[in-house]
Write an enzyme that holds these catalytic residues in place. Sequence first.
Site, mmCIF file in Angstrom:
data_model
loop_
_atom_site.group_PDB
_atom_site.id
_atom_site.type_symbol
_atom_site.label_atom_id
_atom_site.label_comp_id
_atom_site.label_asym_id
_atom_site.label_seq_id
_atom_site.Cartn_x
_atom_site.Cartn_y
_atom_site.Cartn_z
ATOM 1 N N ASP A 84 34.579 25.840 39.831
ATOM 2 C CA ASP A 84 33.847 26.521 38.757
ATOM 3 C C ASP A 84 34.341 27.922 38.480
ATOM 4 O O ASP A 84 34.198 28.436 37.378
ATOM 5 C CB ASP A 84 32.349 26.572 39.078
ATOM 6 N N ASP A 87 36.656 30.445 43.455
ATOM 7 C CA ASP A 87 36.608 29.854 44.796
ATOM 8 C C ASP A 87 36.999 28.383 44.711
ATOM 9 O O ASP A 87 37.468 27.907 43.676
ATOM 10 C CB ASP A 87 35.220 30.036 45.416
ATOM 11 N N TYR A 235 24.224 28.978 42.963
ATOM 12 C CA TYR A 235 23.699 28.331 41.759
ATOM 13 C C TYR A 235 22.300 27.815 42.024
ATOM 14 O O TYR A 235 21.989 26.641 41.819
ATOM 15 C CB TYR A 235 24.654 27.234 41.281
ATOM 16 N N GLU A 475 35.847 38.092 38.068
ATOM 17 C CA GLU A 475 35.968 36.654 38.321
ATOM 18 C C GLU A 475 35.786 35.847 37.045
ATOM 19 O O GLU A 475 34.817 36.038 36.308
ATOM 20 C CB GLU A 475 34.940 36.203 39.361
#
Length: 495
Positions: A84, A87, A235, A475
Amino acid sequence: MAPKPLTFPGIFSALLAFSFSLLLFCYPIIGGHDYHDALRKSIIFFEGQRSGRLPPDQRVKWRRDSALHDGSTAGVDLTGGYYDAGDNVKFGFPMAFTTTLLAWSIIDFGRNMGPELKNTVKAVKWSTDYLLKATEKPGVVYVQVGDAYSDHSCWERPEDMDTLRTVYKIDNEHPGSDVAGETTAALAAASIVFRKRDPAYSRLLLNRAIRVFNFADKHRGAYSSRLHSAVCPFYCDVNGYQDELLWGAAWLHKASRKRVYREYIVKNEVVLRAGDTINEFGWDNKHAGINVLISKEVLMGKADYFESFKQNADGFICSLLPGISHPQVQYSPGGLMFKAGGSNMQHVTSLSFLLLAYSNYLSHANKVVPCGETSASPALLKHLAKRQVDYILGDNPLGMSYMVGYGARFPRRIHHRGSSLPSVAAHPARIGCKAGTRYYLSPNPNPNILVGAVVGGPNVSDAFPDSRPYFQESEPTTYINAPLVGLLAFFSAHP
């Protein structure tokens, strides 16, 4: 050239127009943007996020196959899908939202994508192939592969990773209506994309969406209640699962045209709180998206029974307008939409997508949005969405494009493992968990350009630290890019 500010009658309207004009003109203009080039790059980014065995037509050449045994510990094949962000975990909740928004981008703006349409369809299918694997067992949805804490303790290329690839699932005893509802939406929206391109695949997607929705609705609960230690704080479902049930039903209604979903939406509008927190839209909160999506039918004159959803959508639009004070939505001095919390650009692209989509629906119906003493025209909404896109591409106080590889100046030290570590081609030997730390802390630019990646972006003061440790700013994520694909498609055809 910057568009002229729109004017409205009345003192309040004049103030609104003045505020909007400030947002349009108080930043350095670097010239017209090549929206089609930005579109092409925004889609290439997804190839850089691929997990599993890469296909022969892979365009991001510094990536290699990775995570080829995902799911094996649970006796299932969970290879494929997307990482996503920066990472190496596969989180099902944001992956499904990404898929829904990519599919919606094609549904509404595919005709503007030109030769990039086929690549966007491929980006959707890379995800739906994975989601079909994750939902193959009735009454089970696999929602995550990889232990986030193990993963985050290392700075490793996905090709090297030796962290735990733990498999997490929801089932009848451990429900997750949020992630299952979003997975429903993704499968249903994608079924529309493939309806004419691959009818058999489209039917498979729609039938699976129906089955997953029935599971989500029958066994209600938030997935982070059961999987808290695995999914939080990454999340975690903060907003509740109710909106995802409505969201899934809305996409099933659009995809199937079955009356049962229309009746479900009408019956559950209040129970599932359709009007809550409507100035939010993202992987955790679907309220604004629900109301905009359903409002299209009202504006087309086909669904008076959904009128309250249009009222909610109008309220959402009004809450975003510059010059109208709203506690949840601010604008930076340079004109960037800003909401508190991490990775602000996810809000910018998602909310701008809704502005543009709603603008198109209003245009077709020849309507405007009433906002107290004034009204907002479709043209105003398009201008506001375009302003956000132009800011991302470089029309901002720093003169920096926040899309990697677009323009002369863009972030060089993004928080992304694969991009920041030497590629397998450049460094064939394995780089261990802690051996990557020196690359993470290095002041040097990333050796691999993750073309098209849009980072979390600057803070509310328009400041941006081009530094890996500042992950909230540096990110990239798939769910930043997914709605941007639709925006760039439209503006590439209507610059």
